[in-house]
Design an enzyme around this catalytic site. Structure first.
Site, PDB file in Angstrom:
ATOM      1  N   ARG A 164       0.859  -1.194   0.000  1.00 38.95           N
ATOM      2  CA  ARG A 164       0.000   0.000   0.000  1.00 38.95           C
ATOM      3  C   ARG A 164       0.894   1.243   0.000  1.00 38.95           C
ATOM      4  NH1 ARG A 164      -1.392   1.675   4.568  1.00 38.95           N
ATOM      5  NH2 ARG A 164      -2.149  -0.314   5.387  1.00 38.95           N
TER       6      ARG A 164
ATOM      7  N   ASP B 152      -8.582  18.418 -14.743  1.00 37.25           N
ATOM      8  CA  ASP B 152      -8.848  17.042 -15.151  1.00 37.25           C
ATOM      9  C   ASP B 152      -8.486  16.954 -16.637  1.00 37.25           C
ATOM     10  OD1 ASP B 152      -9.943  14.653 -16.082  1.00 37.25           O
ATOM     11  OD2 ASP B 152     -11.669  14.739 -14.742  1.00 37.25           O
TER      12      ASP B 152
ATOM     13  N   LYS C 257      -8.899   5.675 -19.181  1.00 37.65           N
ATOM     14  CA  LYS C 257      -9.251   6.160 -20.505  1.00 37.65           C
ATOM     15  C   LYS C 257      -8.027   6.085 -21.432  1.00 37.65           C
ATOM     16  CE  LYS C 257     -13.005   6.812 -18.174  1.00 37.65           C
ATOM     17  NZ  LYS C 257     -13.391   8.089 -17.601  1.00 37.65           N
TER      18      LYS C 257
HETATM   19  C1  LIG Z   1     -13.876   8.524 -16.368  1.00 39.95           C
HETATM   20  C2  LIG Z   1     -13.576   9.911 -15.937  1.00 39.95           C
HETATM   21  C3  LIG Z   1     -13.319  10.218 -14.599  1.00 39.95           C
HETATM   22  C4  LIG Z   1     -13.402   9.179 -13.496  1.00 39.95           C
HETATM   23  O1  LIG Z   1     -12.445   8.207 -13.614  1.00 39.95           O
HETATM   24  P1  LIG Z   1     -12.649   6.681 -13.098  1.00 39.95           P
HETATM   25  O2  LIG Z   1     -11.378   6.033 -13.473  1.00 39.95           O
HETATM   26  O3  LIG Z   1     -13.857   6.140 -13.778  1.00 39.95           O
HETATM   27  O4  LIG Z   1     -12.854   6.784 -11.606  1.00 39.95           O
HETATM   28  C5  LIG Z   1     -12.991  11.525 -14.289  1.00 39.95           C
HETATM   29  N1  LIG Z   1     -12.941  12.486 -15.234  1.00 39.95           N
HETATM   30  C6  LIG Z   1     -13.195  12.231 -16.523  1.00 39.95           C
HETATM   31  C7  LIG Z   1     -13.112  13.332 -17.522  1.00 39.95           C
HETATM   32  C8  LIG Z   1     -13.524  10.935 -16.921  1.00 39.95           C
HETATM   33  O5  LIG Z   1     -13.791  10.693 -18.212  1.00 39.95           O
END
Ligand SMILES: *Cc1c(COP(=O)(O)O)cnc(C)c1O
Length: 391
Positions: A55, A181, A206
């Protein structure tokens, strides 16, 4: 041969393949091994090789963290079990109850749910949602209590673009830090830290992972103090990725550059096809000159990524019919994988947002979002052509 100093001086694709990925010290393994272990044998109390418990630290995860930091031009990187775990770590570490946050009003639905249902109600944070494409709207939302500005660009699903440099300057003048983000652009097309932001968050599920086979998240920063506190939180709260998941993301990174170039090329072909199609109502793609922030996208991104949203003249009914007819574009949540996906935001990614609020933002029941994959572009266009035209 090793590549030092986070690969400074090397190009993106070289760093993606080499940084943090020296041959294994114990065996010479060329590829970073999957250190599938929870613990590490110590020679004597307190005498170890830098790892004690997985961890707190794991060599496969450490390789991933070093590589991801390099790709964002950051000094530090931290890996998490999901994008939302990464977001939670940033918000929980850098903010205290009573702090005010200004966030974009076209966020990933799960980020909105986390802010509204967990961090506001349970965490005592105060949120104001502003149109971050409009600096005046952000200026009006900032207060003396604002500690953080949260920007998503391009946004999900409307692909709006916010000016990271201008907003960072404005927030910094008011004493707030800026988190971006960067999931939709990927570090290949956009580096928010270089534009003035303090923190970058990714859902590595992604584009960075890129194969729809792993869920993960990351935080990158060059601020040592923020890094130390987020790293403390990473271990203390424990939402870390396992060794195999870290390895899958690290393998994905190796091809990020070539994948992103193909995503961009195919997305532009799809966007142009949709724009010229008589049955299509609106197309949302920052790479089209008709996009309201096309010039800004050209300025702060080196490419427009692979996400395209659109509506049909026939509205919701036509959209539902088309969504049943595509063969290559699979109807599914998520994005950024090599395979093309088609998402219906209203019932999938954005179902958590009340209908009225959703529609006011333009996320109507007829809106479809494409994650354009890296199949042959002509096949993707043909698939959409038959799905739209036979309606
Ligand atoms: C998918 C996504 C998230 C969240 O990510 P997870 O891996 O599903 O927790 C946050 N921001 C954007 C723009 C996303 O497409």
């Amino acid at each position: 041969m090793t590549i030092d100093d986070h690969g400074a001086g090397s190009g993106f694709a070289t760093r993606a393949i080499h940084v943090g990925q020296d041959p294994d010290g114990a065996t010479g393994a060329t590829i970073v091994p999957i250190y599938q272990t929870s613990t590490y044998t110590q020679e004597a109390p307190g005498v170890n090789k830098g790892y004690e418990y997985s961890r707190s630290g794991n060599p496969t995860r450490a390789a991933l963290e070093e590589c991801m930091a390099s790709l964002e031009g950051a000094r530090y990187g931290l890996a998490f079990a999901s994008g939302l775990a990464a977001t939670t770590a940033v918000m929980s570490t850098l903010l205290s109850p009573g702090d005010h946050v200004v966030a974009g009003d076209d966020l990933y639905g799960g980020s909105y749910r986390l802010f509204d249902k967990v961090l506001k109600e349970g965490g005592g944070l105060d949120f104001t949602y502003a149109d971050t494409t409009d600096p005046e709207s952000v200026e009006g939302a900032l207060t003396p209590e604002t500690k953080l500005l949260w920007i998503e660009t391009p946004t999900n699903p409307l692909l709006t673009i916010s000016d990271v440099a201008a907003l960072s300057e404005m927030a910094h003048e008011r004493g707030a830090i800026v988190a971006v983000d960067n999931t939709f652009a990927s570090p290949y097309f956009q580096n928010p830290l270089a534009l003035g932001a303090d923190i970058v968050v990714h859902s590595t599920t992604k584009y960075m992972g890129g194969h729809s086979d792993v869920v993960g998240g990351a935080v990158m920063t060059s601020n040592e103090e923020s890094y130390e506190s987020i790293k403390f939180y990473q271990n203390a709260a424990g939402a870390v990725p396992g060794a195999f998941d870290s390895w899958l993301v690290l393998r994905g990174l190796k091809t990020l550059a070539v994948r992103m170039r193909q995503h961009k090329e195919n997305a532009l072909a799809v966007a142009r096809f949709l724009q010229d199609h008589p049955k299509v109502d609106r197309v949302y793609y920052p790479g089209l000159p008709s996009h309201p922030q096309h010039e800004l996208a050209k300025k702060q991104m080196s490419g427009f990524s692979g996400m395209v949203s659109f509506t049909l003249e026939g509205g919701t009914e036509a959209a539902y019919a088309a969504m049943k007819r595509t063969k290559l574009f699979h109807l599914a949540e998520s994005l950024g994988g090599v395979e093309s996906l088609l998402t219906h935001p209203a019932t999938m990614t954005h179902a958590a947002i009340p209908k009225e609020q959703r529609e006011a933002r333009g996320v109507t029941d007829g809106l479809m979002r494409l994650s354009v994959g890296i199949e042959d572009g002509d096949d993707l266009v043909a698939d959409l052509e038959s799905a739209i035209s036979s309606g």
